[in-house]
Design a protein around this motif. Structure first.
Motif, PDB file in Angstrom:
ATOM      1  N   VAL A  99      35.538  63.434  40.489  1.00 27.46           N
ATOM      2  CA  VAL A  99      36.894  64.115  40.763  1.00 27.46           C
ATOM      3  C   VAL A  99      36.308  65.191  42.310  1.00 27.46           C
ATOM      4  CG1 VAL A  99      37.890  66.122  40.215  1.00 27.46           C
ATOM      5  CG2 VAL A  99      37.969  64.584  38.677  1.00 27.46           C
ATOM      6  N   ILE A 100      35.028  65.322  42.064  1.00 27.11           N
ATOM      7  CA  ILE A 100      34.478  66.169  43.136  1.00 27.11           C
ATOM      8  C   ILE A 100      34.559  65.282  44.401  1.00 27.11           C
ATOM      9  CG2 ILE A 100      31.939  66.787  43.886  1.00 27.11           C
ATOM     10  CD1 ILE A 100      32.222  68.457  40.540  1.00 27.11           C
ATOM     11  N   ALA A 101      33.748  64.629  44.319  1.00 26.46           N
ATOM     12  CA  ALA A 101      33.898  62.712  45.189  1.00 26.46           C
ATOM     13  C   ALA A 101      35.562  62.967  46.113  1.00 26.46           C
ATOM     14  CB  ALA A 101      32.948  61.534  45.064  1.00 26.46           C
ATOM     15  N   ARG A 102      36.583  62.672  45.254  1.00 28.09           N
ATOM     16  CA  ARG A 102      37.948  62.967  45.835  1.00 28.09           C
ATOM     17  C   ARG A 102      38.075  64.214  46.990  1.00 28.09           C
ATOM     18  NH1 ARG A 102      41.016  60.805  40.705  1.00 28.09           N
ATOM     19  NH2 ARG A 102      39.636  59.236  39.344  1.00 28.09           N
ATOM     20  N   LEU A 103      37.360  65.179  46.117  1.00 25.95           N
ATOM     21  CA  LEU A 103      37.754  66.734  46.697  1.00 25.95           C
ATOM     22  C   LEU A 103      37.086  66.757  47.754  1.00 25.95           C
ATOM     23  CD1 LEU A 103      39.220  68.974  45.821  1.00 25.95           C
ATOM     24  CD2 LEU A 103      37.111  69.599  44.491  1.00 25.95           C
ATOM     25  N   ARG A 104      35.966  65.664  47.882  1.00 23.75           N
ATOM     26  CA  ARG A 104      35.348  66.080  49.115  1.00 23.75           C
ATOM     27  C   ARG A 104      36.309  65.558  49.984  1.00 23.75           C
ATOM     28  NH1 ARG A 104      29.660  67.212  48.975  1.00 23.75           N
ATOM     29  NH2 ARG A 104      28.946  67.374  47.443  1.00 23.75           N
TER      30      ARG A 104
END
Length: 647
Positions: A99-104
């Motif tokens: 999820v954090i990778a997508r948020l980046r």
């Protein structure tokens, strides 16, 4: 073996007796159980109903809006701005790293803040939100909201955060807020629950901390329904909090802005004080710092830049630092002598350039001496020997007592951090603190503002204000709280002889307006605007006999930290005093060359409430002043543009 009838009868009786005992015990237990159940279901029903309700419904605090801070004209100095942040609920996210990778791809994430967020997730319950990006833009929030289906567990949120629109200008006065720390909580015997709200901000220094309880307001509350593990299911109701009180200060943003520009890169401070109510119109320390960097927790790199700067931008020089007042102290010595009836203004002292006291030679700043000096001439030309001679007559006790009457030796009552009391030494102090007896040489040093005596720039302004008015005027920094004006601090009469004060004022006028005065080059020539002042130069090093023999090294030839401090105090207009000003330039050299020109320019800005006409300056200075004013206008405009871009 067959039992006899008697044995059978005995056995039956035993069994019956045991059965009765067991049955009775069971019946008794059942009775006790029934009574307990009745007590719980009937007598204690309300108590258990409340406990069940508390397990189902929780009360959550709503942070109150912090009170704002304004200047005397209503200009905002500390405001609340919407703060957009992105939270992540670990339980809903599933694969947090994915999820954090997508948020980046949508939002720029700070590595340090993200690292802190990941550590917080590990020690927090999985259903609690954790902030992964703070103070993001509206565009970033919008992108996250649009892509919400692809970002499970990601929750955009809006709140209020403190901002300081003028950045460095009022950092030492207003101060700043920051997240509540364990050290903050330790200051309270019973901390309010609102202080435990994650990321809740409280005042750390300056007005923000001195008026914390007024500015904080009262928290609101909301009733939420939670499930068995504490997750919020729905909101049942809310009560909005009470916003904190708005505070209006006495400072003038326009004047403060001018002073900051005028000081430039110097390590210096300026205080401007109104003589009617004691209002602090400006209280500036340079260099300064950006308080916005502290609101969310300053980075190690930024803090290191401030800490390693030799000109100490984090220090509030106006109230925190104390300096030897130098010759600005001579008015105190003179008043002490006149008040004791030991001298008259017309009496003269011969100055050959030094005075021998107790086997030690005390030098005047003018090596060849001033000749015969009376009170006015001694202040006008800043003769040291005249005051050495007064010291032998008046003594330290009278000097110390007059110092305190004129506002030195105690901490002024204003809501700024680390306000110093300075130091007015006497015999008891030296015996107590140094374990040594007071000697006459100590008094001689104190008479010209050297030796042990120390005062802050704010105290110097109070000194000038009391000399100008003859009243026990005190500084006032807070003008009103929620529209209710605070009491005037104009003060009552000091009880000093008005003729003595008049003689001191006349001598201070000569300092700036007589050709032989030490501040003649920094005079005001506009009719009715003339100032009365006093230069001061305080040594930060000892001058050896060998150095005097070959010639004292000039300040400009010394390393910066070994140069003398430059001071100047004044009030204006002379005929009808309205303001008092004090200036200290650290390691600036001479008071006449470094501090007096700044004081003159600031005084005119305060009196004219803007750029004065060039005719207020001596004719020889007007071209230079015109160029200076234009340059400072450009610099202030550039700073405003930078501030706008930061916002």
């Amino acid at each position: 073996m067959k039992r006899t009838p008697k044995e059978s009868a005995d056995s039956f009786r035993k069994i019956s007796r045991r059965g009765l005992i067991l049955g009775g015990a069971q019946l008794g237990f059942a009775g006790l159980l029934t009574l307990r159940m009745r007590q719980m279901q009937v007598d204690q029903a309300d108590e258990f109903r409340l406990m069940a309700e508390e397990n189902r419904i929780n009360i959550r605090l709503i942070p109150p809006a912090r009170g704002q801070i304004f200047d005397r004209n209503g200009v905002t100095l500390a405001a609340n701005e919407p703060s957009y942040r992105i939270n992540l609920v670990r339980e809903d996210a599933g694969d947090v790293e994915d999820v954090i990778a997508r948020l980046r791809t949508l939002v720029s994430l700070d590595e340090d803040e993200l690292e802190r967020a990941m550590a917080e997730m590990k020690r927090s319950a999985p259903f609690l939100p954790v902030t992964v990006a703070d103070r993001v833009t509206w565009d970033e929030i919008s992108r996250v909201a649009v892509n919400a289906p692809a970002l499970p567990g990601v929750v955009p949120e809006v709140g209020l955060s403190r901002s300081y629109p003028h950045h460095e200008m009022f950092a030492h006065v207003v101060g700043y807020v920051g997240p509540v720390s364990e050290r903050d909580l330790a200051r309270y015997e019973d901390p309010e629950p609102v202080l435990r709200i994650p990321r809740f901000q409280i005042g750390k220094v300056g007005v923000e901390t001195k008026y914390e309880e007024s500015l904080r307001g009262r928290a609101g509350a909301k009733r939420v329904e939670v499930n068995a593990v504490g997750r919020v299911m729905r909101e049942l109701g809310r009560r909005e909090g009470e916003a904190g009180a708005d505070i209006q200060l006495t400072v003038d943003t326009r004047l403060q802005d001018y002073i900051n520009a005028r000081l430039g890169e110097q390590s210096a401070s300026v205080v401007v004080m109104d003589l009617e109510k004691g209002d602090l119109l400006a209280i500036a320390s340079a260099p300064s710092f950006d308080p916005n960097k502290f609101v969310r927790g300053i980075s190690v790199a930024d803090y290191g830049v401030y800490r390693e700067n030799e000109r100490r931008p984090l220090a509030s020089k106006t109230v925190q630092d104390a300096y030897p007042p130098g010759s600005t102290f001579k008015m105190v010595t003179a008043l002490a002598a006149m008040d004791a009836g030991l001298i008259s203004p017309s009496e003269t002292v011969w100055c050959p350039g030094h005075l021998q006291v107790g086997g030690r030679r005390f030098h005047c700043w003018k090596r060849v001496g001033h000749g015969h000096m009376n009170l006015e001439n001694s202040l006008r030309e800043s003769c040291d020997v005249y005051y050495y001679d007064l010291a032998l007559k008046v003594g330290i006790d009278r000097i110390a007592e007059m110092s305190r009457r004129l506002g030195l030796g105690y901490a002024p009552d204003i809501p700024m951090s680390a306000v110093t009391a300075g130091l007015i030494p006497d015999k008891d102090w030296k015996e107590r603190e140094r374990g040594q007896p007071w000697v006459i040489g100590d008094t001689v040093n104190v008479s010209i503002g050297q030796g042990y005596v120390l005062s802050s720039p704010l105290q110097q302004a109070i000194l000038a204000a009391r000399l100008a008015t003859g009243r026990s005027i005190e500084p006032r920094l807070v003008k009103s709280i929620d529209g209710v004006e605070t009491p005037s601090r104009g003060g009552e009469s000091l009880g000093l002889n008005e003729n003595h004060l008049r003689q001191i004022r006349k001598a201070m006028f000569a300092v700036s307006n007589n050709r032989r005065g030490t501040a003649w080059r920094s005079r005001i020539v506009a009719e009715g605007m003339e100032m009365a002042g006093k230069t001061g130069t305080s040594q930060v090093r000892n001058i050896t006999a060998a150095e005097r023999a070959r010639g004292v090294t000039r300040n400009e030839d010394l390393p910066w930290k070994r140069r003398d401090h430059a001071l100047f105090v004044n009030f204006a207009p002379y005929a009808n005093p309205q303001i008092a000003v004090s200036v200290v330039v650290e390691h600036g050299g001479g008071g006449s060359s470094a501090a007096a020109p700044i004081a003159r320019d600031v005084t005119l800005q305060a009196l004219y409430k803007g750029d004065p006409p060039l005719e207020a300056y001596p004719a020889a200075d007007r071209d230079k002043i015109a160029e200076q004013q234009e340059q400072m206008k450009r610099e202030r405009e550039e700073r405003r543009q930078v501030s706008s871009s930061r916002a």
